[in-house]
Design a protein around this motif. Structure first.
Motif, PDB file in Angstrom:
ATOM      1  N   ALA A 256     -11.405  45.719   9.035  1.00  0.00           N
ATOM      2  CA  ALA A 256     -10.039  45.791   9.552  1.00  0.00           C
ATOM      3  C   ALA A 256      -9.535  47.229   9.551  1.00  0.00           C
ATOM      4  CB  ALA A 256      -9.119  44.907   8.705  1.00  0.00           C
ATOM      5  N   GLY A 257      -9.923  48.008   8.542  1.00  0.00           N
ATOM      6  CA  GLY A 257      -9.534  49.415   8.492  1.00  0.00           C
ATOM      7  C   GLY A 257     -10.145  50.211   9.629  1.00  0.00           C
ATOM      8  N   PHE A 258     -11.431  49.965   9.912  1.00  0.00           N
ATOM      9  CA  PHE A 258     -12.073  50.625  11.048  1.00  0.00           C
ATOM     10  C   PHE A 258     -11.341  50.288  12.342  1.00  0.00           C
ATOM     11  CE2 PHE A 258     -15.733  51.328   8.294  1.00  0.00           C
ATOM     12  CZ  PHE A 258     -16.280  52.495   8.807  1.00  0.00           C
ATOM     13  N   SER A 259     -11.018  49.001  12.521  1.00  0.00           N
ATOM     14  CA  SER A 259     -10.357  48.572  13.742  1.00  0.00           C
ATOM     15  C   SER A 259      -9.004  49.260  13.898  1.00  0.00           C
ATOM     16  CB  SER A 259     -10.180  47.052  13.723  1.00  0.00           C
ATOM     17  OG  SER A 259      -9.486  46.606  14.866  1.00  0.00           O
ATOM     18  N   ARG A 260      -8.214  49.311  12.810  1.00  0.00           N
ATOM     19  CA  ARG A 260      -6.911  49.952  12.872  1.00  0.00           C
ATOM     20  C   ARG A 260      -7.050  51.444  13.194  1.00  0.00           C
ATOM     21  NH1 ARG A 260      -1.593  48.634  13.207  1.00  0.00           N
ATOM     22  NH2 ARG A 260      -1.865  46.962  11.673  1.00  0.00           N
ATOM     23  N   ALA A 261      -8.002  52.108  12.550  1.00  0.00           N
ATOM     24  CA  ALA A 261      -8.182  53.541  12.774  1.00  0.00           C
ATOM     25  C   ALA A 261      -8.578  53.840  14.214  1.00  0.00           C
ATOM     26  CB  ALA A 261      -9.224  54.091  11.807  1.00  0.00           C
ATOM     27  N   LEU A 262      -9.464  53.008  14.777  1.00  0.00           N
ATOM     28  CA  LEU A 262      -9.965  53.279  16.118  1.00  0.00           C
ATOM     29  C   LEU A 262      -8.966  52.908  17.207  1.00  0.00           C
ATOM     30  CD1 LEU A 262     -13.651  52.068  15.624  1.00  0.00           C
ATOM     31  CD2 LEU A 262     -12.827  54.426  15.773  1.00  0.00           C
ATOM     32  N   LYS A 263      -7.973  52.061  16.875  1.00  0.00           N
ATOM     33  CA  LYS A 263      -6.958  51.694  17.860  1.00  0.00           C
ATOM     34  C   LYS A 263      -5.836  52.730  17.933  1.00  0.00           C
ATOM     35  CE  LYS A 263      -7.577  46.669  17.728  1.00  0.00           C
ATOM     36  NZ  LYS A 263      -6.971  45.370  17.323  1.00  0.00           N
ATOM     37  N   ALA A 264      -5.831  53.658  16.985  1.00  0.00           N
ATOM     38  CA  ALA A 264      -4.774  54.671  16.973  1.00  0.00           C
ATOM     39  C   ALA A 264      -4.908  55.552  18.210  1.00  0.00           C
ATOM     40  CB  ALA A 264      -4.856  55.513  15.707  1.00  0.00           C
ATOM     41  N   GLY A 265      -3.782  56.024  18.686  1.00  0.00           N
ATOM     42  CA  GLY A 265      -3.809  56.921  19.829  1.00  0.00           C
ATOM     43  C   GLY A 265      -3.251  58.287  19.466  1.00  0.00           C
ATOM     44  N   PRO A 266      -3.950  59.366  19.776  1.00  0.00           N
ATOM     45  CA  PRO A 266      -5.304  59.384  20.333  1.00  0.00           C
ATOM     46  C   PRO A 266      -6.358  58.997  19.300  1.00  0.00           C
ATOM     47  CG  PRO A 266      -4.546  61.612  19.898  1.00  0.00           C
ATOM     48  CD  PRO A 266      -3.378  60.728  19.627  1.00  0.00           C
ATOM     49  N   ARG A 267      -7.496  58.543  19.774  1.00  0.00           N
ATOM     50  CA  ARG A 267      -8.558  58.051  18.911  1.00  0.00           C
ATOM     51  C   ARG A 267      -9.131  59.185  18.055  1.00  0.00           C
ATOM     52  NH1 ARG A 267     -13.577  55.609  21.920  1.00  0.00           N
ATOM     53  NH2 ARG A 267     -14.232  57.785  21.816  1.00  0.00           N
ATOM     54  N   PRO A 268      -9.447  58.908  16.782  1.00  0.00           N
ATOM     55  CA  PRO A 268      -9.988  59.963  15.912  1.00  0.00           C
ATOM     56  C   PRO A 268     -11.397  60.378  16.317  1.00  0.00           C
ATOM     57  CG  PRO A 268     -10.093  57.838  14.811  1.00  0.00           C
ATOM     58  CD  PRO A 268      -9.308  57.617  16.076  1.00  0.00           C
ATOM     59  N   ASP A 269     -11.723  61.608  15.984  1.00  0.00           N
ATOM     60  CA  ASP A 269     -13.088  62.098  16.185  1.00  0.00           C
ATOM     61  C   ASP A 269     -13.987  61.726  15.017  1.00  0.00           C
ATOM     62  OD1 ASP A 269     -12.601  63.748  18.667  1.00  0.00           O
ATOM     63  OD2 ASP A 269     -11.178  64.695  17.298  1.00  0.00           O
ATOM     64  N   VAL A 270     -13.368  61.558  13.848  1.00  0.00           N
ATOM     65  CA  VAL A 270     -14.121  61.222  12.635  1.00  0.00           C
ATOM     66  C   VAL A 270     -13.327  60.187  11.847  1.00  0.00           C
ATOM     67  CG1 VAL A 270     -15.164  62.087  10.497  1.00  0.00           C
ATOM     68  CG2 VAL A 270     -15.070  63.559  12.511  1.00  0.00           C
ATOM     69  N   VAL A 271     -14.013  59.177  11.313  1.00  0.00           N
ATOM     70  CA  VAL A 271     -13.421  58.229  10.378  1.00  0.00           C
ATOM     71  C   VAL A 271     -14.047  58.466   9.014  1.00  0.00           C
ATOM     72  CG1 VAL A 271     -13.170  55.806   9.728  1.00  0.00           C
ATOM     73  CG2 VAL A 271     -12.906  56.474  12.110  1.00  0.00           C
ATOM     74  N   VAL A 272     -13.209  58.714   8.009  1.00  0.00           N
ATOM     75  CA  VAL A 272     -13.665  58.888   6.628  1.00  0.00           C
ATOM     76  C   VAL A 272     -13.222  57.666   5.839  1.00  0.00           C
ATOM     77  CG1 VAL A 272     -13.549  60.308   4.549  1.00  0.00           C
ATOM     78  CG2 VAL A 272     -13.505  61.396   6.802  1.00  0.00           C
ATOM     79  N   VAL A 273     -14.157  57.022   5.150  1.00  0.00           N
ATOM     80  CA  VAL A 273     -13.862  55.822   4.374  1.00  0.00           C
ATOM     81  C   VAL A 273     -14.070  56.131   2.902  1.00  0.00           C
ATOM     82  CG1 VAL A 273     -14.412  53.396   4.006  1.00  0.00           C
ATOM     83  CG2 VAL A 273     -14.625  54.383   6.292  1.00  0.00           C
ATOM     84  N   LEU A 274     -13.056  55.888   2.064  1.00  0.00           N
ATOM     85  CA  LEU A 274     -13.147  56.077   0.615  1.00  0.00           C
ATOM     86  C   LEU A 274     -13.106  54.700  -0.025  1.00  0.00           C
ATOM     87  CD1 LEU A 274     -10.660  59.084   0.269  1.00  0.00           C
ATOM     88  CD2 LEU A 274     -13.143  59.163   0.552  1.00  0.00           C
TER      89      LEU A 274
END
Length: 447
Positions: free
Chosen positions: A376-394
């Motif tokens: 769900a966190g990945f989905s929320r991050a990728l739906k953000a506008g503009p889309r991130p270039d990198v997703v960091v997960v802790l």
């Protein structure tokens, strides 16, 4: 510290046996006029009066100032420190320098030690392959820039010729490591070649220092205790300290760790990779347009990378780990050049929360406490506008992962798994969560 000090000691740029540029004193420069040939004694009353003045105008540094052990030395141009908290002092310099200016030098030298410039210089030298006396001199100058941008004023006189960011055409408020990237030694900087704040500033021992086996040095535990007490004094009354010291005090309780360097390197590598932070623009037409008459083709441009940080807030993550996560967010911000406006934070347990823009890490509400599903966190991050270039997960890793690779680079910071395996899933004592997928860059936090 100053050109006046250089003239006072008769210093001229030369290179000593240690390979570090250092001044050469004129023969017998300490001779007292009314006592020919006799070495000038160190005026301890004046020196300690200057230290007391420094403690009065910078009370949060008093513990550190009085922890320094004074060593009289005619081989240093002004004052210098080693990494064991000894302060080497030139009698001539003390005699010819006003008390208010001496107080500023006290504060300058102890600042090198509090900010661990010797340890940081050693790390930078290893990471960037910096060798030789010229590079160590650059580190000394960069460390001076970090200190001198806010050390003077309010009772401390600014010495003529003191090296600061403005004198090199650099911005204020940055760290030694940042300044090192922004300047090189040039002929116009020849006057700085006499600077020598000792191994406490750049990590290289001098032949005139007493070394680790000498008397009156502080142990590593004693040095850390001094830093802790100074940081406590600053955080207790933050309004009395400049921004640079407040920032230092906040981080003093959480010293740099190897995994933080690895995490920063992983993020920098991700955002500099092909495709990350790239976009097309018609503002600068492509050179290939000439081969297609009547058509205007866009060119590829580099834009600042955007980073989305997904923080695991499930019940399996402790409060201490959540606190550490916020420190990692600050480290990630530095890894991408300090552009906090390009970083968003998504707290997530079994459901993703609101994506918060990064203003100050301590202002982010880490809501959660239930189960874990970072998909769900990945989905929320990728739906953000503009889309991130990198997703960091802790995370502690106790989560399902996306079945397919996200359309951007992914870095996973794993908290240590100290819990009994049965606590991960009470219905299945043999349950063990899946490892992060192969498409993610993984950094173990705390190991």
């Amino acid at each position: 510290m100053t050109r006046d000090a250089q003239r006072a000691t008769g210093a001229t740029g030369a290179t000593g046996a240690t390979g570090v540029p250092k001044p050469q004193a004129a023969p017998q420069p300490w001779a007292v006029p009314n006592a020919p040939g006799a070495p000038q004694a160190l005026d301890l009353d004046k020196l300690f009066a200057a230290r007391l003045h420094a403690a009065r105008v910078r009370p949060y540094l008093a513990t550190a100032l009085f922890a320094l052990h004074t060593v009289e030395s005619r081989r240093v141009p002004t004052m210098a420190v080693d990494r064991y908290w000894r302060c080497y002092v030139s009698p001539v310099f003390v005699d010819r320098t006003p008390v208010e200016e001496l107080a500023g030098v006290w504060v300058h030298e102890v600042s090198h030690l509090l900010r661990d410039h010797h340890g940081r210089s050693d790390r930078v030298a290893r990471e960037r392959g910096l060798t030789g006396p010229g590079e160590r001199l650059r580190m000394n100058i960069a460390a001076d820039c970090e200190i001198n941008d806010d050390v003077f004023g309010d009772g401390l006189i600014r010495p003529e010729g003191a090296v600061d960011p403005a004198s090199l055409g650099l911005p204020e408020g940055e760290l030694m490591e940042d300044y090192l990237r922004q300047f090189r030694l040039e002929p116009r900087m020849g006057d700085a070649a006499w600077l020598d704040c000792g191994s406490g500033a750049d990590g290289v021992e001098r032949e005139w220092e007493l070394g680790p086996d000498g008397a009156h040095g502080l142990s590593e535990q004693e040095r850390d205790a001094v830093r802790f007490r100074v940081a406590q004094g600053i955080t207790g009354r933050p309004g009395n300290a400049p921004e640079g010291w407040r920032r230092w005090a906040e981080e003093a309780f959480h010293p740099p760790q190897p995994w933080r360097e690895l995490l920063g390197a992983a993020v920098r590598s991700a955002v500099s990779g092909s495709g990350a932070g790239e976009d097309y623009t018609y503002g600068r037409p492509s050179r290939r347009s000439a081969g297609v008459p009547g058509a205007v083709l866009p060119s590829l441009r580099r834009r600042p990378p955007r980073v989305s940080v997904v923080i695991d807030t499930s019940g399996s993550v402790s409060d201490a780990e959540l606190g550490s996560a916020l420190l990692e967010v600050a480290a990630i911000s530095r890894a991408v050049g300090g552009r906090r406006d390009l970083i968003s934070v998504v707290p997530c347990d079994a459901a993703a929360r609101i994506a918060h823009p990064l203003c100050r890490a301590e202002g982010i509400p880490l809501v959660g406490g239930g189960g874990t599903d970072l998909r769900a966190g990945f989905s929320r991050a990728l739906k953000a506008g503009p889309r991130p270039d990198v997703v960091v997960v802790l995370t502690d890793g106790q989560t399902p992962w996306p079945a397919t690779r996200p359309p951007c680079r992914t870095v996973v910071g794993l908290f240590p798994r100290h819990r009994v395996r049965s606590s991960w899933n009470e219905d299945d004592p043999d349950y063990e969560p899946d490892a992060p997928p192969a498409w993610a860059r993984v950094v173990d936090i705390g190991s």
